[in-house]
Design an enzyme around this catalytic site. Structure first.
Site, PDB file in Angstrom:
ATOM      1  N   SER A   1       6.116  10.298   4.036  1.00  0.00           N
ATOM      2  CA  SER A   1       6.118   9.437   5.223  1.00  0.00           C
ATOM      3  C   SER A   1       6.878   8.154   4.929  1.00  0.00           C
ATOM      4  O   SER A   1       6.500   7.389   4.032  1.00  0.00           O
ATOM      5  CB  SER A   1       4.685   9.089   5.613  1.00  0.00           C
ATOM      6  OG  SER A   1       4.714   8.027   6.541  1.00  0.00           O
TER       7      SER A   1
ATOM      8  N   HIS B   1       8.652  12.720   7.139  1.00  0.00           N
ATOM      9  CA  HIS B   1       7.631  12.443   8.153  1.00  0.00           C
ATOM     10  C   HIS B   1       7.885  11.054   8.731  1.00  0.00           C
ATOM     11  O   HIS B   1       7.942  10.062   7.997  1.00  0.00           O
ATOM     12  CB  HIS B   1       6.249  12.516   7.494  1.00  0.00           C
ATOM     13  CG  HIS B   1       5.106  12.367   8.430  1.00  0.00           C
ATOM     14  ND1 HIS B   1       4.620  13.413   9.186  1.00  0.00           N
ATOM     15  CD2 HIS B   1       4.325  11.302   8.730  1.00  0.00           C
ATOM     16  CE1 HIS B   1       3.589  12.996   9.899  1.00  0.00           C
ATOM     17  NE2 HIS B   1       3.381  11.715   9.650  1.00  0.00           N
TER      18      HIS B   1
ATOM     19  N   ASP C   1       6.548   8.276  11.367  1.00  0.00           N
ATOM     20  CA  ASP C   1       5.376   7.846  12.133  1.00  0.00           C
ATOM     21  C   ASP C   1       5.793   6.898  13.243  1.00  0.00           C
ATOM     22  O   ASP C   1       6.255   5.788  12.976  1.00  0.00           O
ATOM     23  CB  ASP C   1       4.387   7.121  11.205  1.00  0.00           C
ATOM     24  CG  ASP C   1       3.684   8.075  10.258  1.00  0.00           C
ATOM     25  OD1 ASP C   1       3.103   9.062  10.759  1.00  0.00           O
ATOM     26  OD2 ASP C   1       3.721   7.845   9.036  1.00  0.00           O
TER      27      ASP C   1
ATOM     28  N   MET D   1       4.483   4.616  16.196  1.00  0.00           N
ATOM     29  CA  MET D   1       3.272   3.952  16.698  1.00  0.00           C
ATOM     30  C   MET D   1       3.666   2.950  17.778  1.00  0.00           C
ATOM     31  O   MET D   1       4.670   2.251  17.636  1.00  0.00           O
ATOM     32  CB  MET D   1       2.575   3.213  15.552  1.00  0.00           C
ATOM     33  CG  MET D   1       2.267   4.102  14.355  1.00  0.00           C
ATOM     34  SD  MET D   1       1.274   3.215  13.159  1.00  0.00           S
ATOM     35  CE  MET D   1       1.280   4.385  11.780  1.00  0.00           C
TER      36      MET D   1
ATOM     37  N   HIS E   1       5.826  12.268  14.027  1.00  0.00           N
ATOM     38  CA  HIS E   1       4.397  12.175  14.349  1.00  0.00           C
ATOM     39  C   HIS E   1       4.218  11.044  15.346  1.00  0.00           C
ATOM     40  O   HIS E   1       4.331   9.870  14.986  1.00  0.00           O
ATOM     41  CB  HIS E   1       3.620  11.912  13.050  1.00  0.00           C
ATOM     42  CG  HIS E   1       2.156  11.694  13.250  1.00  0.00           C
ATOM     43  ND1 HIS E   1       1.351  11.165  12.252  1.00  0.00           N
ATOM     44  CD2 HIS E   1       1.338  11.925  14.296  1.00  0.00           C
ATOM     45  CE1 HIS E   1       0.105  11.091  12.692  1.00  0.00           C
ATOM     46  NE2 HIS E   1       0.070  11.539  13.921  1.00  0.00           N
TER      47      HIS E   1
ATOM     48  N   MET F   1       2.165   8.696  17.437  1.00  0.00           N
ATOM     49  CA  MET F   1       0.858   8.078  17.668  1.00  0.00           C
ATOM     50  C   MET F   1       1.026   7.121  18.837  1.00  0.00           C
ATOM     51  O   MET F   1       1.017   5.892  18.677  1.00  0.00           O
ATOM     52  CB  MET F   1       0.391   7.359  16.391  1.00  0.00           C
ATOM     53  CG  MET F   1      -0.100   8.346  15.338  1.00  0.00           C
ATOM     54  SD  MET F   1      -0.088   7.617  13.697  1.00  0.00           S
ATOM     55  CE  MET F   1       1.633   7.898  13.276  1.00  0.00           C
TER      56      MET F   1
ATOM     57  N   MET G   1      -5.619  15.030  11.034  1.00  0.00           N
ATOM     58  CA  MET G   1      -5.561  13.692  10.428  1.00  0.00           C
ATOM     59  C   MET G   1      -6.706  13.550   9.433  1.00  0.00           C
ATOM     60  O   MET G   1      -7.864  13.803   9.770  1.00  0.00           O
ATOM     61  CB  MET G   1      -5.669  12.599  11.495  1.00  0.00           C
ATOM     62  CG  MET G   1      -4.432  12.408  12.363  1.00  0.00           C
ATOM     63  SD  MET G   1      -2.915  12.030  11.460  1.00  0.00           S
ATOM     64  CE  MET G   1      -3.339  10.473  10.663  1.00  0.00           C
TER      65      MET G   1
ATOM     66  N   ASP H   1      -2.543  14.691   6.867  1.00  0.00           N
ATOM     67  CA  ASP H   1      -1.824  13.412   6.827  1.00  0.00           C
ATOM     68  C   ASP H   1      -2.840  12.295   6.634  1.00  0.00           C
ATOM     69  O   ASP H   1      -3.727  12.097   7.472  1.00  0.00           O
ATOM     70  CB  ASP H   1      -1.075  13.246   8.153  1.00  0.00           C
ATOM     71  CG  ASP H   1      -0.287  11.946   8.246  1.00  0.00           C
ATOM     72  OD1 ASP H   1      -0.158  11.247   7.232  1.00  0.00           O
ATOM     73  OD2 ASP H   1       0.207  11.652   9.348  1.00  0.00           O
TER      74      ASP H   1
HETATM   75  C1  DX5 Z   1      -1.103   7.096   9.301  1.00  0.00           C
HETATM   76  C2  DX5 Z   1       0.183   7.870   9.268  1.00  0.00           C
HETATM   77  C3  DX5 Z   1       0.474   8.487   7.962  1.00  0.00           C
HETATM   78  C4  DX5 Z   1       0.686   7.520   6.820  1.00  0.00           C
HETATM   79  C5  DX5 Z   1       0.157   8.163   5.583  1.00  0.00           C
HETATM   80  O1  DX5 Z   1      -1.435   6.811  10.605  1.00  0.00           O
HETATM   81  O2  DX5 Z   1       0.156   8.913  10.231  1.00  0.00           O
HETATM   82  O3  DX5 Z   1       1.584   9.388   8.051  1.00  0.00           O
HETATM   83  O4  DX5 Z   1       2.028   7.167   6.651  1.00  0.00           O
HETATM   84  O5  DX5 Z   1       0.178   7.240   4.562  1.00  0.00           O
HETATM   85  P1  DX5 Z   1      -0.609   7.447   3.185  1.00  0.00           P
HETATM   86  O6  DX5 Z   1      -0.084   8.719   2.569  1.00  0.00           O
HETATM   87  O7  DX5 Z   1      -0.296   6.231   2.419  1.00  0.00           O
HETATM   88  O8  DX5 Z   1      -2.064   7.588   3.543  1.00  0.00           O
HETATM   89 ZN    ZN Z   2       1.734  10.457  10.129  1.00  0.00          ZN
END
Ligand code: DX5
Ligand code: ZN
Length: 222
Positions: free
Chosen positions: A8, A31, A33, A35, A64, A66, A135, A173
């Site tokens: 990620s 990956h 993310d 948000m 991903h 969110m 998750m 994840d």
């Molecule tokens: C959290 C994200 C993850 C995050 C994971 O909301 O969806 O993808 O980057 O990070 P680590 O591996 O540090 O928990």
């Molecule tokens: Zn993620």
């Protein structure tokens, strides 16, 4: 089939993203993310940044989302060439319609479940998806601790995928390390997102190899 490791870039150096992408070229997918500061209390990248990064990335993107209202934004990420686009079950009332839309654009469709979301209502929808993301932390931030309570859902999913003869990737994840990856692999995961454990390692490529080996070993035990 070897375990897939998807680092990620939430844990990467945002001032050097092209270089950071180069450090994880032995991974399977990147990956990404997304948000929106509504669905989760944090804000990351949007479509123009992802489109530009995709042009310089040696690996395809596992996006991903969110975000609220994924119907509005998810297709754009598929059109930008994402390999897969995963939206949250909690953010939509029409997961099947959105999955079909994503597939029609040529992306793999994924559905993500927060730790408190039950999997049962989604089991009959599995044929509509290419990936389910369980998750293993509350979405929003990297660097949190893995929640073993989520593994029950993964076992249910992997039984249903196997019984149905389906080809659905099971992704985890959040808080994935060399220790927790073993727990997730034993519970049936085959696709592993890792942010801090990869990017905080002195040698990300070596860490990717260690994670993959640990997961493979414990999936083969079954
Ligand atoms: C959290 C994200 C993850 C995050 C994971 O909301 O969806 O993808 O980057 O990070 P680590 O591996 O540090 O928990
Ligand atoms: Zn993620």
């Amino acid at each position: 089939m070897p375990s897939r490791i998807n680092p990620s870039i939430l844990a990467a150096d945002f001032a050097n993203l092209e270089q950071e992408l180069g450090r994880i070229r032995t991974a399977d997918l990147v990956h990404v993310d997304i948000m929106d500061n509504h669905f989760v209390p944090n804000l990351t990248f949007g479509p123009p940044v992802v489109s530009r990064l995709a042009q310089v990335s040696p690996l395809p993107f596992d996006v991903h989302l969110m975000i609220d209202n994924p119907e509005r934004w998810a297709p754009g990420y598929a059109e930008a060439g994402a390999f897969s686009v995963t939206f949250h079950a909690e953010a939509t009332t029409n997961p099947v319609g959105l999955a079909r839309k994503l597939r029609s654009i040529g992306a793999r469709a994924g559905i993500a479940l927060k730790p408190g979301t039950a999997v049962e209502p989604y089991l009959e929808l599995l044929p509509e998806f290419d990936q389910v993301l369980v998750m293993t932390v509350e979405p929003g931030f990297g660097g949190q601790s893995f929640m073993p309570s989520t593994m029950r859902k993964l076992k249910t999913l992997s039984e249903n995928v196997r019984k149905g003869g389906l080809d659905v990737w099971l992704q985890v994840d959040g808080g994935i390390t060399e220790d927790t990856i073993v727990i997730a692999a034993e519970a049936g995961a085959d696709t592993f997102v890792a942010g801090s454990s990869v990017f905080n390692a002195a040698d990300p490529a070596a860490q990717i190899a260690r994670l993959r080996a640990a997961a493979d070993e414990h999936r083969h035990a079954h």
